[in-house]
Design a protein around this motif. Structure first.
Motif, mmCIF file in Angstrom:
data_model
loop_
_atom_site.group_PDB
_atom_site.id
_atom_site.type_symbol
_atom_site.label_atom_id
_atom_site.label_comp_id
_atom_site.label_asym_id
_atom_site.label_seq_id
_atom_site.Cartn_x
_atom_site.Cartn_y
_atom_site.Cartn_z
ATOM 1 N N PHE B 11 -2.269 1.306 -6.245
ATOM 2 C CA PHE B 11 -3.616 0.738 -6.383
ATOM 3 C C PHE B 11 -4.527 1.924 -6.619
ATOM 4 O O PHE B 11 -4.815 2.680 -5.690
ATOM 5 C CB PHE B 11 -4.039 0.014 -5.102
ATOM 6 N N LYS B 14 -3.796 5.203 -4.840
ATOM 7 C CA LYS B 14 -3.060 4.972 -3.593
ATOM 8 C C LYS B 14 -1.689 4.373 -3.897
ATOM 9 O O LYS B 14 -1.591 3.307 -4.498
ATOM 10 C CB LYS B 14 -3.892 4.009 -2.739
ATOM 11 N N VAL B 16 1.310 2.400 -2.809
ATOM 12 C CA VAL B 16 1.717 1.507 -1.728
ATOM 13 C C VAL B 16 3.236 1.351 -1.689
ATOM 14 O O VAL B 16 3.797 1.007 -0.657
ATOM 15 C CB VAL B 16 1.020 0.126 -1.804
ATOM 16 N N GLU B 35 7.136 -1.656 9.939
ATOM 17 C CA GLU B 35 5.896 -2.049 10.615
ATOM 18 C C GLU B 35 4.910 -2.641 9.599
ATOM 19 O O GLU B 35 5.107 -2.518 8.387
ATOM 20 C CB GLU B 35 5.285 -0.837 11.319
ATOM 21 N N SER B 36 3.878 -3.241 10.100
ATOM 22 C CA SER B 36 2.874 -3.859 9.248
ATOM 23 C C SER B 36 2.249 -2.819 8.316
ATOM 24 O O SER B 36 1.937 -1.709 8.745
ATOM 25 C CB SER B 36 1.810 -4.492 10.158
ATOM 26 N N GLY B 37 2.120 -3.186 7.048
ATOM 27 C CA GLY B 37 1.515 -2.277 6.077
ATOM 28 C C GLY B 37 2.504 -1.316 5.446
ATOM 29 O O GLY B 37 2.112 -0.420 4.696
ATOM 30 N N SER B 38 3.796 -1.489 5.701
ATOM 31 C CA SER B 38 4.777 -0.543 5.171
ATOM 32 C C SER B 38 5.189 -0.881 3.738
ATOM 33 O O SER B 38 5.935 -0.144 3.123
ATOM 34 C CB SER B 38 6.005 -0.491 6.089
ATOM 35 N N GLY B 39 4.738 -1.997 3.211
ATOM 36 C CA GLY B 39 5.001 -2.306 1.796
ATOM 37 C C GLY B 39 6.051 -3.380 1.578
ATOM 38 O O GLY B 39 6.524 -3.560 0.456
ATOM 39 N N LYS B 40 6.385 -4.124 2.603
ATOM 40 C CA LYS B 40 7.429 -5.151 2.482
ATOM 41 C C LYS B 40 6.985 -6.279 1.549
ATOM 42 O O LYS B 40 7.699 -6.670 0.627
ATOM 43 C CB LYS B 40 7.760 -5.734 3.871
ATOM 44 N N THR B 41 5.770 -6.794 1.793
ATOM 45 C CA THR B 41 5.261 -7.884 0.959
ATOM 46 C C THR B 41 5.103 -7.424 -0.494
ATOM 47 O O THR B 41 5.455 -8.155 -1.425
ATOM 48 C CB THR B 41 3.928 -8.405 1.518
ATOM 49 N N MET B 42 4.590 -6.210 -0.663
ATOM 50 C CA MET B 42 4.416 -5.669 -2.016
ATOM 51 C C MET B 42 5.741 -5.643 -2.768
ATOM 52 O O MET B 42 5.800 -5.967 -3.952
ATOM 53 C CB MET B 42 3.869 -4.229 -1.958
ATOM 54 N N ASP B 54 -4.893 -5.612 -10.187
ATOM 55 C CA ASP B 54 -5.320 -4.218 -10.019
ATOM 56 C C ASP B 54 -4.189 -3.312 -9.501
ATOM 57 O O ASP B 54 -4.396 -2.123 -9.310
ATOM 58 C CB ASP B 54 -6.577 -4.107 -9.133
HETATM 59 N N1 LIG Z 1 -5.370 -4.951 -3.126
HETATM 60 C C1 LIG Z 1 -4.977 -3.828 -2.466
HETATM 61 N N2 LIG Z 1 -5.581 -2.648 -2.719
HETATM 62 C C2 LIG Z 1 -5.188 -1.521 -2.071
HETATM 63 N N3 LIG Z 1 -4.222 -1.487 -1.161
HETATM 64 C C3 LIG Z 1 -3.580 -2.630 -0.863
HETATM 65 C C4 LIG Z 1 -3.916 -3.855 -1.498
HETATM 66 N N4 LIG Z 1 -3.122 -4.830 -1.006
HETATM 67 C C5 LIG Z 1 -2.326 -4.225 -0.104
HETATM 68 N N5 LIG Z 1 -2.580 -2.900 -0.009
HETATM 69 C C6 LIG Z 1 -1.906 -1.931 0.843
HETATM 70 O O1 LIG Z 1 -0.536 -1.939 0.563
HETATM 71 C C7 LIG Z 1 0.186 -1.585 1.713
HETATM 72 C C8 LIG Z 1 1.414 -2.455 1.845
HETATM 73 O O2 LIG Z 1 1.037 -3.773 2.158
HETATM 74 P P1 LIG Z 1 2.098 -4.909 2.441
HETATM 75 O O3 LIG Z 1 3.188 -4.845 1.438
HETATM 76 O O4 LIG Z 1 1.325 -6.167 2.523
HETATM 77 O O5 LIG Z 1 2.636 -4.511 3.881
HETATM 78 P P2 LIG Z 1 3.620 -5.339 4.813
HETATM 79 O O6 LIG Z 1 3.981 -6.595 4.131
HETATM 80 O O7 LIG Z 1 4.779 -4.432 5.018
HETATM 81 O O8 LIG Z 1 2.896 -5.543 6.088
HETATM 82 C C9 LIG Z 1 -0.749 -1.702 2.889
HETATM 83 O O9 LIG Z 1 -1.024 -0.404 3.392
HETATM 84 C C10 LIG Z 1 -1.992 -2.307 2.300
HETATM 85 O O10 LIG Z 1 -3.133 -1.741 2.885
#
Ligand SMILES: Nc1ncnc2c1ncn2[C@@H]1O[C@H](COP(=O)(O)OP(=O)(O)O)[C@@H](O)[C@H]1O
Ligand SMILES: [Mg+2]
Lengths: 318, 270
Positions: B11, B14, B16, B35-42, B54
């Motif tokens: 992003f 940054k 991710v 842990e939360s925010g580690s990029g699993k959902t991404m 974006d």
């Molecule tokens: N639209 C965005 N812009 C910038 N950073 C993002 C955006 N969406 C998610 N992130 C960042 O991407 C990282 C990974 O998020 P995510 O995959 O949702 O984590 P998880 O599912 O492991 O909890 C997080 O640090 C989050 O802050």
């Protein structure tokens, strides 16, 4: 069904309350109706007999129910100002009945324009990925919202009347004489009333759509394999319309009360002008009748919005 | 096979996801923990091609489905794959279904979208009912005409699973599907996913922040931290001999005394 019945009871109670308030307001306003009708030089006898005739000697609740039962039968009293003939004051119901259809036509046609124009524009606006289209629509909306309605009326008259020659400015004909000519003329004032509201509603819908496009269920729809158009029309639109229905309801209530400025600019004999002239001449029975109409119209429109809600939002429960 | 290779997502400036490489196989469960925010959902969204506009997928990233590259595929082709070859279920059962559309219609849509011949309305209904029954949704006939808000969280997640598997995809991505549910419901959902996997030889990517869910369930576990896969191995390896300090902390956060002892012992051996 239970929901609608409940709303209907609320509506009836509200209308009852409104009638009490409208009645009371005109009781406390200073000024003697008998003197307003007969003038200050009337004889004592004449005053007394008119008092009796108008029922002014009865108690307040008695007078209220008397008045209410009259209203129910369409008897709204007599105007102080307008005369039917030399001996008789004009009935308010007749006075209003002559003007109300014009206002209702104007409101109905404006509402039609608002719905028919703002929804497609709002969908286009909310669904577009093109920055230039978003910017263009924004400028157009800002413009039509910021132009005062008398000026917008003048622009409409100038453009459609004088340049395009689609209608004759000032050539209003009554619906009793020439119905299709009447409707044709009414298109242009209705457009004038509608334009700023179209802009507002379209923008409201746009924001609502953009809001919904970020919802989780949209991601689910895409993950099933739905395309953008399908997502927009099948999933987002209905959800996005929920707040828009309320918004249009507020606008409908507003335009049902008539637009004094637009009536004036286009020379329409609607209740807006009647209201202003009746207030300035203290023709209280007329003002009272118009107030009753306006407030009731608002309440009834809100009732209809509630009923409509029931059909588009399944989460609405008893 | 679903092969993610060197996946990097940014992003702006940054990162991710940073060089994520994972492989999922048909009929197997790949657990992703972190842990939360580690990029699993991404990671899951990238596989679905559903990253927000974006987000930028960096040069050199690759996601291949049975040898076919998915990155850079036009939207139309991706849409044909979504739901049909790879499906996804989400963390929030409360908001993941369309609130103004009946359950039955939402399931039907998945079938309609993937060009299967639909002989009749009753066939469509039957198929949906089958999927709902397979997902063990109580009183499927009744739920068919209901709206999402009339169902509990667990029931909605069952609907999501039925919807995700109705077209028999090869892979099902589950993004913390039980996080919002209570423990009993969670167990039922896990059993359901496992049963569907064996019955249809489906490949599962199961995302969770709760490592213990993967015991006796996942064939392989990948540990993610700050957009990177820091450790990969079988469940036994990860549990009994975690290499990374981060993984040990994840295990230690499990409220199970026996385990914490195991972890400490494993750490002491080093
Ligand atoms: N639209 C965005 N812009 C910038 N950073 C993002 C955006 N969406 C998610 N992130 C960042 O991407 C990282 C990974 O998020 P995510 O995959 O949702 O984590 P998880 O599912 O492991 O909890 C997080 O640090 C989050 O802050
Ligand atoms: Mg997540």
């Amino acid at each position: 069904m239970k929901y609608i019945a409940k709303k209907l009871i609320t509506l009836i109670l509200t209308l009852f309350l409104i009638s009490v308030l409208v009645f009371l307001i005109f009781q406390v306003i200073p000024g003697d109706p008998v003197l307003s009708i007969l003038g200050t030089e009337a004889t004592e006898e004449k005053i007394e007999s008119l008092r009796e005739e108008l029922g002014l000697n009865a108690s307040l609740p008695e007078r209220y129910f008397d008045w209410l039962s009259g209203v129910m039968k369409g008897d709204l009293g007599r105007s102080y100002r307008y005369k039917e003939n030399l001996n008789e004051q004009m009935a308010v119901s007749r006075l209003v009945a002559g003007k109300l259809p014009v206002t209702l036509t104007l409101a109905g046609m404006s509402l039609l324009f608002i719905i028919v124009l703002s929804i497609p524009i709002g969908i286009l606006w909310g669904g577009t990925k093109h920055k230039w289209l978003d910017a263009l629509l924004n400028v157009l909306a800002q413009f039509s919202m910021s132009v005062p309605s008398f000026f917008l009326g003048i622009i409409v008259i100038y453009f459609f009347g004088l340049i395009m020659k689609w209608f004759t400015p000032g050539g209003y004909v009554s619906y009793k004489e020439d119905f299709s000519g009447y409707i044709q003329y009414m298109i242009f004032p209705a457009l004038t009333v509608a334009l700023p509201k179209v802009a507002m509603t379209a923008r409201f819908l746009r924001n609502s759509i953009i809001n919904q496009l970020n919802a989780d269920y949209v991601r689910t729809a895409y993950s099933k394999g739905a395309g953008r158009t399908r997502v927009l029309f099948l999933h987002v639109l209905k959800n996005a319309m929920i707040p828009v229905v309320t918004f249009i309801g507020v606008i409908a209530a507003e335009i049902a009360a008539g637009s004094i400025v637009v009536e004036q600019v286009f020379g329409l004999p609607g209740i807006g002008r009647l209201l202003v002239s009746s207030i300035s001449t203290r023709d209280y029975p007329v003002v009272q009748a118009l107030m009753l109409y306006i407030v009731s119209a608002v309440v009834i429109v809100y009732f209809l919005v509630d009923v409509l809600y029931r059909y588009i939002d399944p989460r609405v429960e008893e | 096979m679903l092969e993610i290779d060197n996946l990097t997502v940014e992003f702006g400036t940054k990162k991710v996801l940073d060089g994520v490489s994972l492989t999922a196989e048909k009929g197997k469960v790949l657990g992703i923990v972190g842990e939360s925010g580690s990029g699993k959902t991404m990671t899951a969204l990238a596989v679905m091609g559903l990253l927000s506009p974006d987000a930028r997928v960096a040069e050199g990233s690759s996601i291949q489905l049975d040898g076919k590259e998915l990155i850079g595929l036009p939207e139309k082709k991706l849409a044909a794959i979504r739901g049909n070859d790879i499906a996804m279920i989400f963390q929030e059962p409360m908001t993941s279904l369309n609130p103004t559309m009946r359950i039955g219609r939402q399931l039907e849509e998945a079938l309609r979208l993937h060009g299967q011949k639909i002989p009749s309305k009753s066939w469509l209904r039957e198929k949906v009912m089958e999927a709902l029954k397979e997902a063990c949704l109580p009183e499927p006939e009744k739920q068919y005409d209901r709206y999402p808000h009339e169902l509990s969280g667990g029931m909605r997640q069952r609907v999501m699973i039925a919807m995700g598997t109705i077209c028999r995809p090869d892979y099902l991505l589950c993004d913390e599907p039980t996080t919002a549910l209570d423990v009993t419901t969670e167990k039922g959902i896990l059993e359901l996913i496992n049963r569907i996997r064996t019955e249809h030889n489906m490949g599962i990517i199961f995302i969770t922040h709760d490592l213990k869910l993967l015991r006796g369930f996942a064939d392989k576990v990948a540990v993610m931290c700050k957009g990177k896969v820091v450790e990969q191995g079988s469940v036994e390896q990860i549990f009994n001999a975690p290499v990374e300090e981060y993984t040990r902390r994840l295990i230690a956060s499990i409220p199970d005394r026996q385990h914490r002892r195991n972890v400490k012992a494993a750490g002491a051996e080093k």
